[in-house]
Motif scaffolding. Structure first.
Motif, PDB file in Angstrom:
ATOM      1  N   MET A   8       0.995   1.645  -8.256  1.00 51.40           N
ATOM      2  CA  MET A   8       2.101   2.086  -7.430  1.00 51.40           C
ATOM      3  C   MET A   8       3.192   1.023  -7.504  1.00 51.40           C
ATOM      4  SD  MET A   8       1.915   3.477  -3.546  1.00 51.40           S
ATOM      5  CE  MET A   8       1.545   1.929  -2.794  1.00 51.40           C
ATOM      6  N   ARG A   9       4.355   1.385  -7.971  1.00 55.59           N
ATOM      7  CA  ARG A   9       5.416   0.422  -8.204  1.00 55.59           C
ATOM      8  C   ARG A   9       6.490   0.407  -7.120  1.00 55.59           C
ATOM      9  NH1 ARG A   9       5.932  -1.402 -13.751  1.00 55.59           N
ATOM     10  NH2 ARG A   9       4.181  -0.581 -14.922  1.00 55.59           N
ATOM     11  N   SER A  10       6.632   1.456  -6.371  1.00 58.23           N
ATOM     12  CA  SER A  10       7.743   1.571  -5.429  1.00 58.23           C
ATOM     13  C   SER A  10       7.626   0.574  -4.272  1.00 58.23           C
ATOM     14  CB  SER A  10       7.806   2.985  -4.853  1.00 58.23           C
ATOM     15  OG  SER A  10       8.736   3.028  -3.779  1.00 58.23           O
ATOM     16  N   PRO A  11       8.622  -0.317  -4.131  1.00 57.25           N
ATOM     17  CA  PRO A  11       8.592  -1.232  -2.988  1.00 57.25           C
ATOM     18  C   PRO A  11       8.728  -0.491  -1.659  1.00 57.25           C
ATOM     19  CG  PRO A  11      10.650  -1.486  -4.207  1.00 57.25           C
ATOM     20  CD  PRO A  11       9.778  -0.546  -4.991  1.00 57.25           C
ATOM     21  N   VAL A  12       9.350   0.682  -1.682  1.00 51.34           N
ATOM     22  CA  VAL A  12       9.468   1.473  -0.450  1.00 51.34           C
ATOM     23  C   VAL A  12       8.076   1.918  -0.007  1.00 51.34           C
ATOM     24  CG1 VAL A  12      10.371   3.612   0.552  1.00 51.34           C
ATOM     25  CG2 VAL A  12      11.835   2.201  -0.918  1.00 51.34           C
ATOM     26  N   ASN A  13       7.257   2.390  -0.948  1.00 52.30           N
ATOM     27  CA  ASN A  13       5.897   2.820  -0.593  1.00 52.30           C
ATOM     28  C   ASN A  13       5.100   1.669   0.004  1.00 52.30           C
ATOM     29  OD1 ASN A  13       6.708   5.202  -1.763  1.00 52.30           O
ATOM     30  ND2 ASN A  13       5.192   5.198  -3.377  1.00 52.30           N
ATOM     31  N   TRP A  14       5.187   0.499  -0.636  1.00 50.40           N
ATOM     32  CA  TRP A  14       4.452  -0.662  -0.123  1.00 50.40           C
ATOM     33  C   TRP A  14       4.983  -1.083   1.242  1.00 50.40           C
ATOM     34  CZ3 TRP A  14      -0.068  -1.658  -1.903  1.00 50.40           C
ATOM     35  CH2 TRP A  14      -0.379  -1.430  -3.235  1.00 50.40           C
ATOM     36  N   THR A  15       6.273  -1.001   1.425  1.00 51.26           N
ATOM     37  CA  THR A  15       6.858  -1.386   2.709  1.00 51.26           C
ATOM     38  C   THR A  15       6.411  -0.435   3.809  1.00 51.26           C
ATOM     39  OG1 THR A  15       8.739  -2.344   1.534  1.00 51.26           O
ATOM     40  CG2 THR A  15       9.039  -1.893   3.881  1.00 51.26           C
ATOM     41  N   VAL A  16       6.372   0.852   3.511  1.00 54.69           N
ATOM     42  CA  VAL A  16       5.878   1.830   4.486  1.00 54.69           C
ATOM     43  C   VAL A  16       4.409   1.545   4.797  1.00 54.69           C
ATOM     44  CG1 VAL A  16       5.353   4.286   4.862  1.00 54.69           C
ATOM     45  CG2 VAL A  16       7.587   3.602   3.947  1.00 54.69           C
ATOM     46  N   LEU A  17       3.634   1.213   3.775  1.00 60.91           N
ATOM     47  CA  LEU A  17       2.228   0.862   4.018  1.00 60.91           C
ATOM     48  C   LEU A  17       2.137  -0.330   4.966  1.00 60.91           C
ATOM     49  CD1 LEU A  17      -0.800   1.162   3.564  1.00 60.91           C
ATOM     50  CD2 LEU A  17      -0.535  -0.180   1.449  1.00 60.91           C
ATOM     51  N   GLY A  18       2.983  -1.324   4.793  1.00 64.95           N
ATOM     52  CA  GLY A  18       2.987  -2.476   5.696  1.00 64.95           C
ATOM     53  C   GLY A  18       3.280  -2.070   7.129  1.00 64.95           C
ATOM     54  N   LEU A  19       4.191  -1.119   7.300  1.00 69.16           N
ATOM     55  CA  LEU A  19       4.504  -0.644   8.655  1.00 69.16           C
ATOM     56  C   LEU A  19       3.310   0.092   9.265  1.00 69.16           C
ATOM     57  CD1 LEU A  19       8.156   0.607   8.074  1.00 69.16           C
ATOM     58  CD2 LEU A  19       7.439  -1.417   9.378  1.00 69.16           C
ATOM     59  N   VAL A  20       2.598   0.845   8.439  1.00 71.66           N
ATOM     60  CA  VAL A  20       1.400   1.549   8.924  1.00 71.66           C
ATOM     61  C   VAL A  20       0.309   0.543   9.284  1.00 71.66           C
ATOM     62  CG1 VAL A  20      -0.466   3.133   8.257  1.00 71.66           C
ATOM     63  CG2 VAL A  20       1.904   3.693   7.699  1.00 71.66           C
ATOM     64  N   ILE A  21       0.201  -0.525   8.495  1.00 71.30           N
ATOM     65  CA  ILE A  21      -0.785  -1.565   8.807  1.00 71.30           C
ATOM     66  C   ILE A  21      -0.439  -2.223  10.131  1.00 71.30           C
ATOM     67  CG2 ILE A  21      -1.598  -3.860   8.116  1.00 71.30           C
ATOM     68  CD1 ILE A  21      -1.407  -2.828   5.188  1.00 71.30           C
ATOM     69  N   GLU A  22       0.838  -2.479  10.335  1.00 70.49           N
ATOM     70  CA  GLU A  22       1.280  -3.110  11.584  1.00 70.49           C
ATOM     71  C   GLU A  22       0.908  -2.252  12.792  1.00 70.49           C
ATOM     72  OE1 GLU A  22       5.399  -4.770  13.632  1.00 70.49           O
ATOM     73  OE2 GLU A  22       5.510  -3.521  11.860  1.00 70.49           O
ATOM     74  N   ARG A  23       1.131  -0.940  12.660  1.00 71.93           N
ATOM     75  CA  ARG A  23       0.823  -0.037  13.767  1.00 71.93           C
ATOM     76  C   ARG A  23       0.713   1.389  13.232  1.00 71.93           C
ATOM     77  NH1 ARG A  23       5.078  -0.977  17.099  1.00 71.93           N
ATOM     78  NH2 ARG A  23       6.299   0.807  16.448  1.00 71.93           N
ATOM     79  N   PRO A  24      -0.449   2.044  13.398  1.00 71.31           N
ATOM     80  CA  PRO A  24      -0.551   3.441  12.973  1.00 71.31           C
ATOM     81  C   PRO A  24       0.584   4.255  13.597  1.00 71.31           C
ATOM     82  CG  PRO A  24      -2.713   2.610  13.552  1.00 71.31           C
ATOM     83  CD  PRO A  24      -1.711   1.555  13.962  1.00 71.31           C
ATOM     84  N   SER A  25       1.235   5.068  12.780  1.00 72.72           N
ATOM     85  CA  SER A  25       2.441   5.765  13.209  1.00 72.72           C
ATOM     86  C   SER A  25       2.571   7.104  12.511  1.00 72.72           C
ATOM     87  CB  SER A  25       3.678   4.918  12.873  1.00 72.72           C
ATOM     88  OG  SER A  25       3.607   3.644  13.448  1.00 72.72           O
ATOM     89  N   TYR A  26       3.521   7.880  12.982  1.00 70.71           N
ATOM     90  CA  TYR A  26       3.880   9.134  12.323  1.00 70.71           C
ATOM     91  C   TYR A  26       5.229   8.941  11.630  1.00 70.71           C
ATOM     92  CZ  TYR A  26       6.568   9.884  16.640  1.00 70.71           C
ATOM     93  OH  TYR A  26       7.428   9.744  17.696  1.00 70.71           O
ATOM     94  N   GLY A  27       5.615   9.894  10.811  1.00 69.68           N
ATOM     95  CA  GLY A  27       6.764   9.763   9.916  1.00 69.68           C
ATOM     96  C   GLY A  27       8.068   9.306  10.538  1.00 69.68           C
ATOM     97  N   GLY A  29      -6.173   0.330   1.336  1.00 67.92           N
ATOM     98  CA  GLY A  29      -4.765   0.082   1.627  1.00 67.92           C
ATOM     99  C   GLY A  29      -4.517  -1.349   2.058  1.00 67.92           C
ATOM    100  N   LEU A  30      -5.411  -1.872   2.903  1.00 70.42           N
ATOM    101  CA  LEU A  30      -5.275  -3.267   3.341  1.00 70.42           C
ATOM    102  C   LEU A  30      -5.388  -4.232   2.162  1.00 70.42           C
ATOM    103  CD1 LEU A  30      -7.434  -3.084   6.586  1.00 70.42           C
ATOM    104  CD2 LEU A  30      -4.965  -3.404   6.465  1.00 70.42           C
ATOM    105  N   ARG A  31      -6.372  -4.010   1.301  1.00 68.50           N
ATOM    106  CA  ARG A  31      -6.548  -4.891   0.119  1.00 68.50           C
ATOM    107  C   ARG A  31      -5.356  -4.775  -0.823  1.00 68.50           C
ATOM    108  NH1 ARG A  31     -11.564  -2.706   0.579  1.00 68.50           N
ATOM    109  NH2 ARG A  31     -11.200  -1.291  -1.162  1.00 68.50           N
ATOM    110  N   GLY A  32      -4.916  -3.556  -1.065  1.00 66.88           N
ATOM    111  CA  GLY A  32      -3.786  -3.347  -1.967  1.00 66.88           C
ATOM    112  C   GLY A  32      -2.517  -3.993  -1.455  1.00 66.88           C
TER     113      GLY A  32
END
Length: 190
Positions: free
Chosen positions: A1-20, A83-86
């Motif tokens: 997965m190359r998109s920095p946006v995808n990784w950044t969204v994953l970081g936000l989900v890690i910070e706090r489970p959320s909806y779109g 997701g956490l490891r990635g």
């Protein structure tokens, strides 16, 4: 997965489970100035990509089925162990890339050892760009607007931005002295 946006969204989900929509508002507040996206739909695309890769999963809420049609569900997502490891590996790769690019710039500037005036001009423009850069003007945690309660990401970014800027300006001054010394040793150019 190359998109920095995808990784950044994953970081936000890690910070706090959320909806779109919540993710989109947090994304805009935290990253909109450094990694802009066109709109909310990009967050939903990132969520779909993250789900397909098995990096996030829906949060099961007790007492409510995700398929409950009585009201519009707002399914929250959380990171999976993969997701956490990635994300951990991606963050470390970003740090290595930052270091690599910084060293690359310093070494490329060194190519002007025989043309120190050119290097001094580059340093002048680089310093001005650093001072003009909106990201360089990161506020202290106490300077955030009262409507925004700064969290750990804000405090970390604020401290990092100030420290990097101080170090960068110090390095520019050092390089200026080095090239200034070379310029004073050089015969006058015609």
């Amino acid at each position: 997965m190359r998109s920095p946006v995808n990784w950044t969204v994953l970081g936000l989900v890690i910070e706090r489970p959320s909806y779109g929509f919540e993710l989109w508002t947090r994304y805009e507040r935290l990253y909109g100035d450094v990694l802009p996206i066109g709109g909310e739909s990009n967050v939903y695309q990132a969520l779909n990509a993250l789900r397909e890769k098995g990096l996030i999963e829906p949060v099961e809420e007790p007492g409510r089925e995700l398929s409950d049609v009585r009201r519009q569900p707002k399914p929250k997502d959380r990171a999976t162990p993969a997701g956490l490891r990635g994300y951990e590996e991606w963050v470390l790769a970003q740090a290595r890339e930052h270091t690599r690019r910084t060293l690359q710039f310093a070494r490329q500037l060194g190519a002007f050892a025989e043309q120190p005036q050119t290097a001094l001009g580059i340093l002048e423009r680089y310093e001005q760009a650093c001072l003009d850069d909106k990201a360089a003007q990161i506020p202290k945690a106490s300077e955030f607007p009262t409507l925004v309660v700064p969290g750990l990401p804000d405090r970390l970014a604020s401290a990092y931005g100030r420290n990097v800027m101080a170090a960068t300006l110090g390095w520019i001054e050092y390089a200026r002295r080095e090239f200034g010394a070379l310029a004073s040793e050089s015969p006058p150019s015609l």
